[in-house]
Design a protein around this motif. Structure first.
Motif, PDB file in Angstrom:
ATOM      1  N   TYR A 146      27.040  18.051  91.974  1.00 23.64           N
ATOM      2  CA  TYR A 146      28.627  17.680  91.895  1.00 23.64           C
ATOM      3  C   TYR A 146      29.187  16.938  93.079  1.00 23.64           C
ATOM      4  N   VAL A 180      29.960  18.054  95.912  1.00 26.53           N
ATOM      5  CA  VAL A 180      30.970  19.022  96.794  1.00 26.53           C
ATOM      6  C   VAL A 180      30.101  19.834  98.014  1.00 26.53           C
ATOM      7  N   ALA A 215      35.122  18.215  91.987  1.00 21.37           N
ATOM      8  CA  ALA A 215      34.641  16.597  91.584  1.00 21.37           C
ATOM      9  C   ALA A 215      35.600  16.086  90.652  1.00 21.37           C
ATOM     10  N   TRP A 249      37.136  14.344  94.246  1.00 21.32           N
ATOM     11  CA  TRP A 249      36.363  14.618  95.282  1.00 21.32           C
ATOM     12  C   TRP A 249      35.293  13.308  95.660  1.00 21.32           C
ATOM     13  N   THR A 292      32.225  12.158  97.321  1.00 18.23           N
ATOM     14  CA  THR A 292      31.016  12.662  97.915  1.00 18.23           C
ATOM     15  C   THR A 292      30.787  11.849  99.200  1.00 18.23           C
TER      16      THR A 292
END
Ligand SMILES: [Ca+2]
Length: 490
Positions: free
Chosen positions: A203, A205, A316, A320, A322
């Motif tokens: 994901y 995160v 996500a 979010w 990355t």
């Protein structure tokens, strides 16, 4: 919280990148408000996007969510609700009632009026069953859910309580990011390292952020509330402050039972309907929960892989980025214009740097295309430059205090430092009646802040800044006892 101004902002429209419930449930879920106990959500009930735990999505983009964390989370010893003006007067559901005693309201000892309510409750449940059946919930699920549905008067008490004082942000952070919370987080991360790493890869995160949310929401699962969700939402749907919201969530809960993700008896959580380790309200569960361990059930009550993946999936979907940090603590220059310290004011990091905003010693200033500067306790407290990932955390719970707690707990779990500047700890918490006096006095003096409601939000801060400018003090919009005395003459 005294800063009672922690305003909870409600999103007025669900933007494309905002996580949202599946279409069928969209209208319902949009009525979520925050899990903050005091937040007033009523007036925006039908327009806001949900947050994971029922917290209204903060508008990191609208008026600048300021705020208070989710009271219900176990992490918080005492709910501190505070809210913004113009958002209505109803209390939102609290997501994690973990800190409350589990109210097992039994029928023993209830008085006559409660008994009457109980009879009315049974009639309401019968009516809701018919409605749910018409919506496609099968007979077996309805019997399992409502065969022994229990009215919980205690929940209505929680729903209606409005603490006069809310906590100062530093008091909240002391608890939310305590040494034991940090060490326990490191232990949990070590114990579930493989799962956390797999989820991070999937994901995008960071594992420490996932663990931090877990820690804040339910103290790593040690306290996610022991209320039976069906009973809680039935009680709130019958007679709560936000019945429409509760009824929509109750329908979502029935859908979860029908899907077979969890049995009724294990479907537990806060008095307000937030469930499991991650404190997802049912509509958020339907939209974001993940079956990471592959057993065919999405289990945020018993499967840590499912818990971690569900949390990461939520973030996500909340946007979010990355590889980006949440933000950084900053030093603001002399004469900085504090009117800019609202989440809805965004500039690139370069533009902030040009204004003299600098990282505190030892920290690098992240390079954001759109960042906000926040100073939750005004000019006398720490300031932070926050980017998209901070706003993603706000989608989980629309409270600046909450988002800062998750951000700093994740930093500390990962071995990074704590907040360097001091909070103005000598400032006493203000009561709602004090804030109302402040608001009335501002209005009377020509600094319009709208109808006095005892909750500090963007409007109140704006009016207060104008007053502060008029008397030649730093216009940071942070209400203090001294300012109230000066403005009201005592
Ligand atoms: Ca599973």
């Amino acid at each position: 919280m005294t800063r009672s101004s922690f305003s909870y902002r409600h999103v007025v429209s669900a933007s494309a990148d905002r996580p949202g419930p599946p279409s069928r449930r969209r209208a319902a879920a949009l009525s979520l408000c925050l899990s903050l106990s005091l937040m007033g959500c009523q007036s925006v009930a039908d327009t806001q996007a949900p947050s994971a735990n029922g917290a209204a999505t903060a508008s990191a983009g609208e008026t600048g969510a300021a705020d208070q964390p989710n009271p219900g989370s176990s992490s918080q010893p005492s709910p501190a609700p505070s809210n913004e003006s113009n958002s209505g007067s109803s209390n939102p559901p609290n997501s994690g009632a973990s800190n409350e005693p589990s109210a097992q309201a039994s029928s023993n000892g209830i008085d006559a009026s409660t008994s009457r309510d109980s009879a009315e409750f049974d009639a309401w449940v019968a009516s809701f069953r018919r409605h749910a059946a018409a919506e496609g919930i099968d007979r077996a699920t309805l019997e399992a859910a409502f065969g022994q549905a229990s009215f919980q008067p205690k929940i209505l008490e929680y729903d209606r309580s409005q603490p006069e004082f809310s906590r100062q942000i530093w008091s909240y952070l002391d608890t939310a990011v305590s040494d034991s919370r940090i060490s326990n987080g490191r232990e949990r991360l070590a114990a579930h390292r493989d799962t956390a790493s797999a989820v991070e890869r999937e994901y995008g995160v960071p594992a420490e952020v996932i663990v931090a949310i877990w820690g804040i929401e339910s103290n790593y699962g040690s306290n996610f509330g022991d209320f039976e969700t069906i009973d809680a939402l039935s009680t709130l749907g019958f007679d709560g402050r936000r019945q429409s919201f509760a009824r929509d969530e109750l329908m979502a809960a029935l859908e979860i039972l029908q899907n077979g993700d969890i049995d009724r008896d294990r479907m537990r959580g806060s008095w307000a309907g937030a469930m499991g380790h991650t404190q997802f309200i049912p509509s958020s569960f339907l939209a974001y929960a993940v079956d990471e361990d592959g057993d065919g059930r999405r289990d945020i009550w018993g499967s840590i892989p499912d818990v971690m993946a569900s949390t990461a999936n939520y973030l996500a979907r909340a946007g979010w980025r990355t590889g980006q940090p949440w933000g950084a603590e900053v030093r603001l220059p002399e004469n900085f214009d504090y009117a800019q310290t609202e989440l809805d004011t965004r500039h690139s990091s370069q533009e902030w740097i040009a204004q003299g905003v600098a990282a505190v010693a030892g920290a690098a200033l992240p390079d954001f295309a759109e960042a906000s500067v926040i100073a939750p306790a005004g000019a006398q407290g720490p300031a932070f430059l926050v980017g998209p990932n901070f706003r993603a955390i706000l989608r989980y719970n629309a409270s600046t205090s909450y988002a800062l707690a998750v951000a700093k707990l994740s930093d500390r779990i990962a071995g990074r430092g704590g907040i360097q500047a001091d909070w103005p700890r000598s400032e006493p918490a203000l009561s709602r009646s004090q804030i109302r006096r402040l608001q009335s006095a501002l209005n009377a003096n020509g600094f319009d802040v709208g109808t006095p409601d005892g909750l500090v939000g963007p409007n109140t801060r704006k009016g207060l800044r104008a007053y502060q400018r008029s008397i030649g003090t730093t216009p940071d919009g942070y209400p203090t006892q001294r300012l109230i005395q000066r403005l009201t003459g005592g």
